[in-house]
Every structure is written in C-alpha cells, then in structure tokens.
Motif scaffolding. Structure first.
Motif, mmCIF file in Angstrom:
data_model
loop_
_atom_site.group_PDB
_atom_site.id
_atom_site.type_symbol
_atom_site.label_atom_id
_atom_site.label_comp_id
_atom_site.label_asym_id
_atom_site.label_seq_id
_atom_site.Cartn_x
_atom_site.Cartn_y
_atom_site.Cartn_z
ATOM 1 N N UNK A 1 34.561 -9.495 -23.791
ATOM 2 C CA UNK A 1 35.051 -10.041 -22.528
ATOM 3 C C UNK A 1 34.971 -8.947 -21.453
ATOM 4 N N UNK A 2 34.468 -9.308 -20.285
ATOM 5 C CA UNK A 2 34.424 -8.286 -19.222
ATOM 6 C C UNK A 2 34.588 -8.958 -17.872
ATOM 7 N N UNK A 3 34.999 -8.153 -16.914
ATOM 8 C CA UNK A 3 35.021 -8.634 -15.530
ATOM 9 C C UNK A 3 34.463 -7.554 -14.622
ATOM 10 N N UNK A 4 34.034 -7.989 -13.458
ATOM 11 C CA UNK A 4 33.453 -7.057 -12.483
ATOM 12 C C UNK A 4 34.296 -7.060 -11.217
ATOM 13 N N UNK A 5 34.693 -5.856 -10.816
ATOM 14 C CA UNK A 5 35.479 -5.715 -9.575
ATOM 15 C C UNK A 5 34.609 -5.013 -8.548
ATOM 16 N N UNK A 6 34.303 -5.699 -7.457
ATOM 17 C CA UNK A 6 33.470 -5.101 -6.408
ATOM 18 C C UNK A 6 34.351 -4.753 -5.213
ATOM 19 N N UNK A 7 34.365 -3.493 -4.850
ATOM 20 C CA UNK A 7 35.119 -3.064 -3.670
ATOM 21 C C UNK A 7 34.162 -2.738 -2.535
ATOM 22 N N UNK A 8 34.740 -2.690 -1.333
ATOM 23 C CA UNK A 8 33.897 -2.526 -0.137
ATOM 24 C C UNK A 8 33.238 -1.157 -0.094
ATOM 25 N N UNK A 9 33.910 -0.172 -0.685
ATOM 26 C CA UNK A 9 33.319 1.172 -0.669
ATOM 27 C C UNK A 9 33.725 1.932 -1.935
ATOM 28 N N UNK A 10 33.039 3.043 -2.129
ATOM 29 C CA UNK A 10 33.229 3.820 -3.370
ATOM 30 C C UNK A 10 34.652 4.321 -3.523
ATOM 31 N N UNK A 178 27.978 12.177 -29.404
ATOM 32 C CA UNK A 178 28.461 10.982 -28.719
ATOM 33 C C UNK A 178 29.331 10.103 -29.602
ATOM 34 N N UNK A 179 30.234 9.428 -28.963
ATOM 35 C CA UNK A 179 30.962 8.323 -29.571
ATOM 36 C C UNK A 179 29.917 7.261 -29.937
ATOM 37 N N UNK A 180 30.027 6.708 -31.131
ATOM 38 C CA UNK A 180 29.101 5.633 -31.505
ATOM 39 C C UNK A 180 29.619 4.297 -30.976
ATOM 40 N N UNK A 181 28.776 3.282 -31.096
ATOM 41 C CA UNK A 181 29.208 1.949 -30.660
ATOM 42 C C UNK A 181 30.466 1.501 -31.391
ATOM 43 N N UNK A 206 21.811 -4.999 -16.098
ATOM 44 C CA UNK A 206 22.817 -5.109 -17.167
ATOM 45 C C UNK A 206 23.447 -6.495 -17.158
ATOM 46 N N UNK A 207 23.836 -6.956 -15.988
ATOM 47 C CA UNK A 207 24.502 -8.263 -15.898
ATOM 48 C C UNK A 207 23.557 -9.389 -16.323
ATOM 49 N N UNK A 208 22.295 -9.240 -15.968
ATOM 50 C CA UNK A 208 21.306 -10.247 -16.387
ATOM 51 C C UNK A 208 21.083 -10.166 -17.906
ATOM 52 N N UNK A 209 20.985 -8.932 -18.409
ATOM 53 C CA UNK A 209 20.785 -8.750 -19.866
ATOM 54 C C UNK A 209 21.951 -9.347 -20.644
ATOM 55 N N UNK A 210 23.159 -9.165 -20.144
ATOM 56 C CA UNK A 210 24.333 -9.684 -20.857
ATOM 57 C C UNK A 210 24.209 -11.188 -21.025
ATOM 58 N N UNK A 211 23.656 -11.851 -20.007
ATOM 59 C CA UNK A 211 23.481 -13.315 -20.095
ATOM 60 C C UNK A 211 22.289 -13.693 -20.959
ATOM 61 N N UNK A 212 21.210 -12.942 -20.857
ATOM 62 C CA UNK A 212 19.954 -13.376 -21.488
ATOM 63 C C UNK A 212 19.568 -12.605 -22.754
ATOM 64 N N UNK A 218 21.683 -0.104 -24.365
ATOM 65 C CA UNK A 218 22.992 0.395 -24.795
ATOM 66 C C UNK A 218 24.148 -0.170 -23.978
ATOM 67 N N UNK A 219 24.016 -0.171 -22.660
ATOM 68 C CA UNK A 219 25.171 -0.593 -21.841
ATOM 69 C C UNK A 219 25.401 -2.087 -21.959
ATOM 70 N N UNK A 220 24.334 -2.890 -22.019
ATOM 71 C CA UNK A 220 24.554 -4.348 -22.113
ATOM 72 C C UNK A 220 25.152 -4.711 -23.471
ATOM 73 N N UNK A 221 24.761 -3.973 -24.502
ATOM 74 C CA UNK A 221 25.319 -4.227 -25.836
ATOM 75 C C UNK A 221 26.816 -3.934 -25.850
ATOM 76 N N UNK A 222 27.179 -2.788 -25.275
ATOM 77 C CA UNK A 222 28.596 -2.371 -25.301
ATOM 78 C C UNK A 222 29.456 -3.323 -24.468
ATOM 79 N N UNK A 223 29.010 -3.604 -23.254
ATOM 80 C CA UNK A 223 29.840 -4.437 -22.366
ATOM 81 C C UNK A 223 29.916 -5.869 -22.891
ATOM 82 N N UNK A 224 28.839 -6.376 -23.435
ATOM 83 C CA UNK A 224 28.862 -7.769 -23.931
ATOM 84 C C UNK A 224 29.734 -7.914 -25.172
#
Ligand code: 6PG
Length: 238
Positions: A1-10, A178-181, A206-212, A218-224
């Motif tokens: 499970x994940x969510x994305x928080x987009x802010x106006x600036x860094x 490194x920490x493993x998966x 990454x966001x597209x990979x998570x869906x498809x 590595x990042x899409x696997x971990x976040x998904x």
C-alpha cells in the motif's frame, strides 16, 4: 500500500517528511518505548537532515540504522554515516550508543553478517517470518530506479534471504552494503522523498511500473510490495 504526497515546493515536502518522522517516533515510543529508524544516503538525505534537527524526536529512545553504506571509511566524504554525523547526529548530540553505522572500512561480507545479527539483536519488533521490523525506513530513488543500494543489475537482492548483503554496480564508484528487500519490506513504514526535475521521469516511470509491471525495477518492486509507503515529492506529475 502506498500514497503520494505532492507539495508545491521542495522545502514544504521536506518539512512534511520530517513531520512524518516525528509523528512515527511519537507513536512508536508511546507504544513500545523505542523508535527504530533506518536512513539512506545521497543528496536528498542531506536536505532532510538539515531540517530534521528542528523536529521533536526523542533521540535518546531512538536507534539509528543505515539502509546502506558505501565501502569507504567513516571519514570519507562519500560515507553515508559520515554525512549524517556531520549534519544531524553531532549537532543534536545524539548518543553514540544509539547510532549503529555500517562499517564501510571492513570486509563487506563479514560486516553485512555482523550488522544483520546486530539488527536482529536490537530490533525486537519482528514480522511473521522473524525479520526485524523497523518503525521507519527512509529510502531514496536513483534516476536508474535503484533504491538503497539495490540496482537494476542486482535485483536478486530484493529476494535475498539475508538481512543485509553486498552490492556491486559497475556504474557505482564503490562496492556497497545494503538492506535487502526482505528487511526493507518488513518495515512498518517506508518514506520515499523524491525531489527535483531530474527525478520526474523516473518517478513517473515508477508509478507506471507499479500499475503495469510492479517487479520491473528495484523501486517499483519495493513500493508496490510495501506494507505502508509514502512518496513525498515536489514534482508535478500531471
Ligand atoms: C546512497 C543512497 C541511494 C540514494 C539514491 C538517491 O547510498 O547513495 O542510499 O540509494 O538514496 O541514490 O540519491 P540522491 O538523493 O542523491 O538523488
């Protein structure tokens, strides 16, 4: 499970990131009297450290671990530990007994074994298969979709049964540990700050990979597969 928080600036996103860490620490300490966090290296981490010093975390009840480390000494400018020491551990006078660095100067194979045993001894919270479950793991994402020091060329580290493993990427300057998966995915919460225009394409990928094709990087696997992940960014994804 994940969510994305987009802010106006860094800066707003980094402050949100630090507030999240503060809140998770309060919850962990109120529930168990301890807070176990693992931090990554890189430029994004440096931006976080500079702000984290201003937040209310009880560092005396906190154990700080590393997601990964380069195989360099602690005094090297490339050391993830050395960078954190300078930017927030020393400024906050966090007791060294609460700070558990990966020793980049040691043989990476034996150091990963040592550190894995250390994590098992110090992190009492574990998930159902006995993997130590950290309260919070702060990841980064490279432009090549790597995370921690798990690169597209060594995705086997995502399913490695060890808790920490040696990582080598011909394109990276150093061998790494490194920490493993397994260990990343045992975390109760994953926070993934991603900032800057050069990360727009890999973040959208990454966001597209998570869906498809969730297991494609590595990042899409971990976040998904994360129990609970939050992506924090200033990137307009429209
Ligand atoms: C490292 C990090 C690495 C980092 C990403 C993002 O040791 O370099 O752990 O995984 O988090 O490469 O790095 P930037 O924040 O510098 O883009």
């Amino acid at each position: 499970m994940f969510k994305t928080q987009i802010d106006a600036d860094e800066k707003s996103s980094i402050l949100r990131l630090c507030r999240n860490i503060e809140e998770i620490s309060h919850k962990s300490i109120s529930e168990r009297g301890e807070f176990n966090i693992a931090i990554s290296g890189g430029e994004t981490a440096k931006k976080m450290y500079a702000e984290l010093v201003n937040f209310d975390v009880d560092w005396k009840l906190t154990k700080i671990f590393w997601v990964d480390e380069r195989c360099v000494g602690a005094n090297s400018p490339d050391s993830n530990y050395g960078c954190a020491l300078k930017l927030f551990i020393d400024p906050l006078k966090i007791p060294q007994g609460n700070v558990f660095r990966l020793r980049g100067e040691e043989c990476p194979v034996t150091e990963c074994e040592r550190y894995s045993l250390l994590l098992q001894r110090l992190v009492s919270n574990a998930d159902k298969d006995g993997t130590p479950s950290l309260d919070c793991v702060i990841l980064g994402m490279g432009a090549d979709s790597h995370t921690a020091s798990i690169f597209p060329c060594n995705m086997n580290l995502l399913s490695d049964p060890k808790l920490y493993a040696v990582s080598h990427n011909p394109k990276a300057k150093f061998w790494r540990m490194t920490m493993t998966g397994r260990t990343i995915l045992a975390a109760k919460k994953i926070l993934l700050p991603v900032y800057g225009g050069d990360k727009k394409t890999p973040l959208k990928k990454m966001l597209s990979d998570i869906s498809n094709a969730p297991d494609s990087t590595p990042i899409s696997t971990v976040i998904s597969r994360a129990k609970d992940a939050e992506i924090l960014t200033d990137i307009d994804l429209s």
